[in-house]
Write a protein that holds these residues in place. Sequence first.
Motif, PDB file in Angstrom:
ATOM      1  N   PRO A  74       7.578  -4.808  -0.233  1.00 45.98           N
ATOM      2  CA  PRO A  74       8.842  -5.495   0.049  1.00 45.98           C
ATOM      3  C   PRO A  74       8.692  -7.014   0.093  1.00 45.98           C
ATOM      4  CG  PRO A  74       8.423  -3.769   1.662  1.00 45.98           C
ATOM      5  CD  PRO A  74       7.197  -3.871   0.818  1.00 45.98           C
ATOM      6  N   SER A  75       9.644  -7.706  -0.479  1.00 36.72           N
ATOM      7  CA  SER A  75       9.610  -9.175  -0.476  1.00 36.72           C
ATOM      8  C   SER A  75       9.839  -9.746   0.918  1.00 36.72           C
ATOM      9  CB  SER A  75      10.634  -9.735  -1.459  1.00 36.72           C
ATOM     10  OG  SER A  75      11.923  -9.294  -1.112  1.00 36.72           O
TER      11      SER A  75
ATOM     12  N   ASP B 157      -1.871  -5.969  10.330  1.00 33.66           N
ATOM     13  CA  ASP B 157      -0.941  -6.979   9.823  1.00 33.66           C
ATOM     14  C   ASP B 157      -1.102  -7.011   8.303  1.00 33.66           C
ATOM     15  OD1 ASP B 157      -0.229  -7.568  12.419  1.00 33.66           O
ATOM     16  OD2 ASP B 157      -1.321  -9.472  12.502  1.00 33.66           O
ATOM     17  N   ILE B 158       0.004  -7.180   7.592  1.00 37.09           N
ATOM     18  CA  ILE B 158      -0.033  -7.180   6.129  1.00 37.09           C
ATOM     19  C   ILE B 158       0.577  -8.472   5.611  1.00 37.09           C
ATOM     20  CG2 ILE B 158       0.765  -6.022   4.030  1.00 37.09           C
ATOM     21  CD1 ILE B 158       0.815  -3.401   5.634  1.00 37.09           C
ATOM     22  N   LEU B 159      -0.140  -9.099   4.689  1.00 40.12           N
ATOM     23  CA  LEU B 159       0.342 -10.264   3.963  1.00 40.12           C
ATOM     24  C   LEU B 159       0.351  -9.929   2.474  1.00 40.12           C
ATOM     25  CD1 LEU B 159      -1.749 -13.200   5.514  1.00 40.12           C
ATOM     26  CD2 LEU B 159       0.648 -12.696   5.934  1.00 40.12           C
ATOM     27  N   ILE B 160       1.313 -10.464   1.746  1.00 38.54           N
ATOM     28  CA  ILE B 160       1.364 -10.279   0.312  1.00 38.54           C
ATOM     29  C   ILE B 160       0.809 -11.535  -0.355  1.00 38.54           C
ATOM     30  CG2 ILE B 160       2.853  -9.843  -1.689  1.00 38.54           C
ATOM     31  CD1 ILE B 160       2.593  -7.522   0.393  1.00 38.54           C
ATOM     32  N   ASP B 161      -0.137 -11.341  -1.266  1.00 36.64           N
ATOM     33  CA  ASP B 161      -0.745 -12.445  -2.000  1.00 36.64           C
ATOM     34  C   ASP B 161       0.130 -12.779  -3.211  1.00 36.64           C
ATOM     35  OD1 ASP B 161      -2.281 -14.246  -3.402  1.00 36.64           O
ATOM     36  OD2 ASP B 161      -3.826 -12.795  -3.953  1.00 36.64           O
TER      37      ASP B 161
ATOM     38  N   ALA C 195      -0.229  -2.180  -5.504  1.00 37.78           N
ATOM     39  CA  ALA C 195      -0.207  -2.562  -4.087  1.00 37.78           C
ATOM     40  C   ALA C 195       0.976  -1.901  -3.386  1.00 37.78           C
ATOM     41  CB  ALA C 195      -0.137  -4.077  -3.947  1.00 37.78           C
ATOM     42  N   GLY C 196       2.091  -1.752  -4.094  1.00 36.56           N
ATOM     43  CA  GLY C 196       3.252  -1.070  -3.537  1.00 36.56           C
ATOM     44  C   GLY C 196       2.961   0.382  -3.208  1.00 36.56           C
ATOM     45  N   LEU C 197       2.161   1.055  -4.052  1.00 36.98           N
ATOM     46  CA  LEU C 197       1.760   2.444  -3.767  1.00 36.98           C
ATOM     47  C   LEU C 197       0.952   2.518  -2.475  1.00 36.98           C
ATOM     48  CD1 LEU C 197       0.642   3.646  -7.330  1.00 36.98           C
ATOM     49  CD2 LEU C 197       2.635   4.448  -6.051  1.00 36.98           C
ATOM     50  N   ALA C 198       0.024   1.582  -2.322  1.00 34.53           N
ATOM     51  CA  ALA C 198      -0.782   1.548  -1.090  1.00 34.53           C
ATOM     52  C   ALA C 198       0.108   1.252   0.109  1.00 34.53           C
ATOM     53  CB  ALA C 198      -1.889   0.506  -1.217  1.00 34.53           C
ATOM     54  N   TYR C 199       0.993   0.266  -0.033  1.00 36.12           N
ATOM     55  CA  TYR C 199       1.859  -0.129   1.074  1.00 36.12           C
ATOM     56  C   TYR C 199       2.723   1.045   1.551  1.00 36.12           C
ATOM     57  CZ  TYR C 199       5.505  -2.240   3.830  1.00 36.12           C
ATOM     58  OH  TYR C 199       6.372  -2.517   4.857  1.00 36.12           O
ATOM     59  N   ALA C 200       3.242   1.831   0.623  1.00 36.07           N
ATOM     60  CA  ALA C 200       4.122   2.956   0.980  1.00 36.07           C
ATOM     61  C   ALA C 200       3.430   3.942   1.910  1.00 36.07           C
ATOM     62  CB  ALA C 200       4.600   3.667  -0.283  1.00 36.07           C
TER      63      ALA C 200
ATOM     64  N   ASN D   5      -6.419  -5.504  12.346  1.00 32.02           N
ATOM     65  CA  ASN D   5      -6.999  -5.932  11.086  1.00 32.02           C
ATOM     66  C   ASN D   5      -5.896  -6.603  10.286  1.00 32.02           C
ATOM     67  OD1 ASN D   5      -9.679  -4.857  11.353  1.00 32.02           O
ATOM     68  ND2 ASN D   5      -8.818  -2.827  11.033  1.00 32.02           N
ATOM     69  N   LEU D   6      -6.293  -7.402   9.316  1.00 34.55           N
ATOM     70  CA  LEU D   6      -5.353  -8.030   8.398  1.00 34.55           C
ATOM     71  C   LEU D   6      -5.620  -7.464   7.011  1.00 34.55           C
ATOM     72  CD1 LEU D   6      -3.222 -10.202   7.668  1.00 34.55           C
ATOM     73  CD2 LEU D   6      -5.132 -11.804   7.356  1.00 34.55           C
ATOM     74  N   LEU D   7      -4.554  -7.049   6.324  1.00 35.01           N
ATOM     75  CA  LEU D   7      -4.657  -6.577   4.948  1.00 35.01           C
ATOM     76  C   LEU D   7      -3.877  -7.530   4.061  1.00 35.01           C
ATOM     77  CD1 LEU D   7      -5.352  -4.490   2.738  1.00 35.01           C
ATOM     78  CD2 LEU D   7      -3.309  -3.211   3.453  1.00 35.01           C
ATOM     79  N   VAL D   8      -4.548  -8.079   3.064  1.00 36.58           N
ATOM     80  CA  VAL D   8      -3.906  -8.927   2.077  1.00 36.58           C
ATOM     81  C   VAL D   8      -3.734  -8.084   0.813  1.00 36.58           C
ATOM     82  CG1 VAL D   8      -4.020 -11.057   0.731  1.00 36.58           C
ATOM     83  CG2 VAL D   8      -4.971 -10.997   3.059  1.00 36.58           C
ATOM     84  N   LEU D   9      -2.483  -7.777   0.505  1.00 34.11           N
ATOM     85  CA  LEU D   9      -2.144  -6.933  -0.648  1.00 34.11           C
ATOM     86  C   LEU D   9      -1.680  -7.789  -1.812  1.00 34.11           C
ATOM     87  CD1 LEU D   9       0.075  -4.030   0.774  1.00 34.11           C
ATOM     88  CD2 LEU D   9      -2.183  -3.805  -0.267  1.00 34.11           C
ATOM     89  N   GLY D  10      -1.969  -7.320  -3.026  1.00 34.91           N
ATOM     90  CA  GLY D  10      -1.410  -7.951  -4.214  1.00 34.91           C
ATOM     91  C   GLY D  10       0.093  -7.746  -4.266  1.00 34.91           C
ATOM     92  N   ASN D  11       0.707  -8.350  -5.253  1.00 36.10           N
ATOM     93  CA  ASN D  11       2.155  -8.304  -5.379  1.00 36.10           C
ATOM     94  C   ASN D  11       2.548  -7.519  -6.631  1.00 36.10           C
ATOM     95  OD1 ASN D  11       4.805  -8.911  -4.658  1.00 36.10           O
ATOM     96  ND2 ASN D  11       4.836 -10.763  -5.893  1.00 36.10           N
ATOM     97  N   ASP D  12       2.057  -6.281  -6.732  1.00 34.65           N
ATOM     98  CA  ASP D  12       2.374  -5.451  -7.893  1.00 34.65           C
ATOM     99  C   ASP D  12       2.636  -4.016  -7.452  1.00 34.65           C
ATOM    100  OD1 ASP D  12      -0.149  -4.425  -7.323  1.00 34.65           O
ATOM    101  OD2 ASP D  12      -1.073  -5.107  -9.170  1.00 34.65           O
ATOM    102  N   LYS D  13       2.905  -3.139  -8.407  1.00 33.44           N
ATOM    103  CA  LYS D  13       3.257  -1.763  -8.064  1.00 33.44           C
ATOM    104  C   LYS D  13       2.071  -0.961  -7.523  1.00 33.44           C
ATOM    105  CE  LYS D  13       7.100  -1.347 -11.321  1.00 33.44           C
ATOM    106  NZ  LYS D  13       7.565  -0.659 -12.546  1.00 33.44           N
TER     107      LYS D  13
END
Length: 193
Positions: free
Chosen positions: A69-70, A27-31, A13-18, A3-11
């Motif tokens: 992460p950037s 696969d993860i992309l940052i919007d 989204a950072g909580l979810a990413y962690a 699956n592909l997850l497109v995450l926002g670029n804020d904290k």
Amino acid sequence: MPNLLVLGNDKIAGLAYAKLLNVHDLDILIDKSTNCKRILKLLQNKKITLGLVLKMFWAEFSRKGGKPPSSLPSIASNYDLHRQIQQATYEKIYLFRAGLIINQSVLETGLNILNVHAAKVPEYGGIGSINRALMDKAYSQHASLHVVTTAIDQGEVLDKEPFPLNPHKPYFKNEEIAYGAAISLLFRSLCIK
């Protein structure tokens, strides 16, 4: 098939990413499509108020944690997303805190594109949904997993995660409640315990 997850670029989204660090087949992309120019356009078109921008900025500033992460791959447009879709084979695409408005060419790929929104849709779709729900005294809410269409937050709702807003708590705390439910819904949708 991943699956592909497109995450926002804020904290948020950072909580979810962690919590997604050890997930396979994702696969993860940052919007990175949201910027100051876009916020100014939303203000100019009266889609949001300056007061709401300040509330949301303060909530983001006060929130613990960090952004994703950037070093992760990112997108800034539908063109970028479409190119990523063409380079890989995905079962589904999930959006979480992504500000990118998905256009017709991406929808025409035929992929199942789903969005996790932190309020009832369509009633409280779009930006500023938590603030609008509080103002309307619509305290019984749910995060919504819905099909992405060309209309913002209007697609068929496939799953819900209920939560109560609390009028006695500040906006920041209500945002935490709403996005806690949204993260739970995202994980359930991705079959993550």
